[in-house]
Design an enzyme around this catalytic site. Sequence first.
Site, PDB file in Angstrom:
ATOM      1  N   ARG A  25      36.541  59.622   7.623  1.00 52.96           N
ATOM      2  CA  ARG A  25      37.905  59.089   7.710  1.00 52.96           C
ATOM      3  C   ARG A  25      38.464  58.796   6.326  1.00 52.96           C
ATOM      4  NH1 ARG A  25      35.703  55.448  11.537  1.00 52.96           N
ATOM      5  NH2 ARG A  25      35.749  56.562  13.506  1.00 52.96           N
ATOM      6  N   CYS A  48      21.204  51.790  25.143  1.00 53.63           N
ATOM      7  CA  CYS A  48      21.238  50.593  25.999  1.00 53.63           C
ATOM      8  C   CYS A  48      21.662  50.941  27.413  1.00 53.63           C
ATOM      9  CB  CYS A  48      22.230  49.565  25.455  1.00 53.63           C
ATOM     10  SG  CYS A  48      22.677  49.803  23.745  1.00 53.63           S
ATOM     11  N   VAL A  85      13.769  65.109   9.280  1.00 54.97           N
ATOM     12  CA  VAL A  85      13.544  64.901   7.858  1.00 54.97           C
ATOM     13  C   VAL A  85      12.100  64.454   7.688  1.00 54.97           C
ATOM     14  CG1 VAL A  85      14.167  63.523   5.835  1.00 54.97           C
ATOM     15  CG2 VAL A  85      15.948  64.385   7.380  1.00 54.97           C
ATOM     16  N   TRP A 462      35.154  20.733  32.522  1.00 54.68           N
ATOM     17  CA  TRP A 462      34.277  20.741  31.350  1.00 54.68           C
ATOM     18  C   TRP A 462      33.491  22.046  31.401  1.00 54.68           C
ATOM     19  CZ3 TRP A 462      34.282  17.082  27.538  1.00 54.68           C
ATOM     20  CH2 TRP A 462      34.820  15.826  27.831  1.00 54.68           C
TER      21      TRP A 462
END
Lengths: 481, 481
Positions: A25, A48, A85, A462
């Site tokens: 970008r 995930c 690699v 609360w």
Amino acid sequence: MATARRMVVIGGDAAGMSAASQARRLRTPDELEIIAFERSGFTSYSACGIPYWIGGTVGSRDELIARTPEEHRRRGIDLRLHTEVTEIDLPGQRVRTRTVADGAAAGGSAGAEDWTGFDQLVIATGARPVRPALPGIDAPGVHGVQTLDDGQALLATLERNEPGIGPGGAPGSKRGRRAVVVGAGYIGVEMSEALARRGYAVTVLNRGEQPMATLDPDMGALVREAMGGIGIHVVTGTEVTGIRTDLHGRACAVLTDDAAYPADVVVLGIGVRPQTDLARAAGLPLGPYGGLLTDASLRVRGQRNIWAGGDCVEVQDLVAGGTRHLPLGTHANKHGQIIGTNAGGGYATFPGVVGTAVSKVCDLEIARTGLLERQASAAGLRFVTAAIESTSRAGYYPGAAPMTVKMLAELRTGRLLGVQIVGREGAGKRVDVAAVALTAGMTAEQMTALDLGYAPPFSPVWDPVLIAARKTVAALRAHPA
Amino acid sequence: MATARRMVVIGGDAAGMSAASQARRLRTPDELEIIAFERSGFTSYSACGIPYWIGGTVGSRDELIARTPEEHRRRGIDLRLHTEVTEIDLPGQRVRTRTVADGAAAGGSAGAEDWTGFDQLVIATGARPVRPALPGIDAPGVHGVQTLDDGQALLATLERNEPGIGPGGAPGSKRGRRAVVVGAGYIGVEMSEALARRGYAVTVLNRGEQPMATLDPDMGALVREAMGGIGIHVVTGTEVTGIRTDLHGRACAVLTDDAAYPADVVVLGIGVRPQTDLARAAGLPLGPYGGLLTDASLRVRGQRNIWAGGDCVEVQDLVAGGTRHLPLGTHANKHGQIIGTNAGGGYATFPGVVGTAVSKVCDLEIARTGLLERQASAAGLRFVTAAIESTSRAGYYPGAAPMTVKMLAELRTGRLLGVQIVGREGAGKRVDVAAVALTAGMTAEQMTALDLGYAPPFSPVWDPVLIAARKTVAALRAHPA
């Protein structure tokens, strides 16, 4: 191209490809050539999400792929799939690569080696599942779930077990197939749900006394209770000693000190370790958990043009100090963004983590941030704890679901150290409030005054986090300084 | 009792009774006598729950009552229901009371007057709905929804309209009953949903160009669209000029400049004002919104033993400075807790608010915290805005629902100024992250690095709040300082 500087990326998943995309970008191909090496045939996928794909909640593998190889190439990234690699040559500023077996089909010549020079190197080699050296551990039918390839292999075993049954498929789901999951961390509990959804009778074997070692034992006990409630058999305090194989050499039972658990499939969820063999061989600095060490700009320490991010690095622990290894997609994506910005000539930093994680098993939501009791003790901190039970909505509002919130705060200073939450709908993401408070270094007392959103469908008057903060303050006051 | 010091509480709802209860926890009746005067027959109820009771989501009025008069009395609070305080005599340190009509039935003599001395006085007189002086506004069939008595009266009108139909009851629900709601703020949108649930054709008339003036107009437009989508007719930019009554004197239509909207019931949701006539007459300090002014301990400014909290006070605005009037149950409860602690001899403070609010209309969740554009401008701040669309869960995870997040940050400093969120399930409480960040004075850039909980069922890998922060940072960078 001859004059372009070159960025080489090792690893084509979240961190690596985010780095490549962000650098692209900022820099045109004329300014910066970007080559990314990926051992598998996939890029930029959500590891995930694998348990949800296996369980049938997500329909197909391809839904987990955020950006395909073709999309990356169209954006001007020279992506080399099936290419591993094998060496980083720091003095020579180059990497050695080898085409791996699957690559042959893709046109490469398997085993072909090559050297590629770089001006900027991004190490995003990820993590690998822990696979203890036990008898039978490599038998067919024993699966990790770290990569899409792992997921594919597991699915093949499941489909072999369930001819004609799709994911979540009811037909035949009562045939008595048995699954054993080794380890009851995030992956273990998510996979136990996935396998239960497919109709398996699931046994989870865990070394610790409670599932979810990412929680304190008292909170882990709530998870155990909930897993039991949905028919998942949780065995804790047990050590796996091996895998028994059948006449065909396939896994057929998991052995422990004192029992054998029959299994049509075995899933390993024992955790992962940074995959840093390459980095180690190149002499790059590794931390106590075996992950690469970087500065806040994600440059590898002591290096000018070597960056590292994602599951292969250790990150700053903003609560306890020091580093931790927290292999999570959300960090990997941030790392990639930051590395791409910096390697592309911009400026960005990753300050560190407070250790937030959220998960679920069926409708039980499990969340934590900051330090557990044992982590706070290990860091030499003195602290109080408080735990409260409340509900996700006003008690009178339909769907109000129970949740337990546990809070740790430092003695004397009152500084928040950590929060754990276990409950139903609306419990998990409440931990974010504590994550921000930890980042800001708030005290428990400051938290009691937080202006959190209230309306009956969203919270009791609360909020549970506020109630926990109030009880923590009371504990701080009651404790002799 | 002769030697006990005496705390007098004016108003028996959230702030007043929380103060009384907390003081009672700290002081025995021998140490502190506590007398609470309440004009109605109810204590400690959730006014915020009234729309859900009216709509049938909550089964009965009593479910909204957190603590009954009997419970308070059992805890040693001398509660005097149906008793109105008509004067505060500051020099004399006493209040004048009068038994109100309903009290006669309860044994009192209606109109009976008395004086009660105090050592500590808690003013918790609440707010009253705005009721413009329009023709017909006091006709039967025109209802506010501020108190349980209001709710009871509205229900009586609804039941009169729907003989034999219970809340949410399907039978006869298509008889074409029409409701007009005046005002499209929180109460207005919640009541429009409640009436729609009862089968009414609902028209909402709003002065502003968009519903929810607590949001910027671009975000309010999303609410309007969603309300239209569920069949609620929203008319904006219109001024109500009066209520037309039928031959029996009952409301039968709401009149505007250019139209008449037939109505079997009219609900006013135009907002509320602090109820501070008593305080004003006593010469106590009021702020720009007509609310009592206090210090951080919630002592009325300039007073030693006069406390005030709940909907009758103005609170510190931690973002813009100055005070605001934010009548919300969550603040009232905190105020009561703090006043009770201080009046009981302890020490607590209320630092102020950032202006968080959350609401819903059907499955649309609406949340905001901090400043709107017009509030930031009024405070003399220069800022950028950014709005993004994302989802509540990973895009591939079932149930991922869209949400829009808008963020404001100050030019130059980058300080977060406000966040607004409109979306489906999982949108509303995400605003809490921004509420904590505002409290901590974080910048948008700091927010991009927040360690928020991530797992596919809970969030995309970049939480929508993080995406908004990133876009805000980009806007800050793009803007000439």
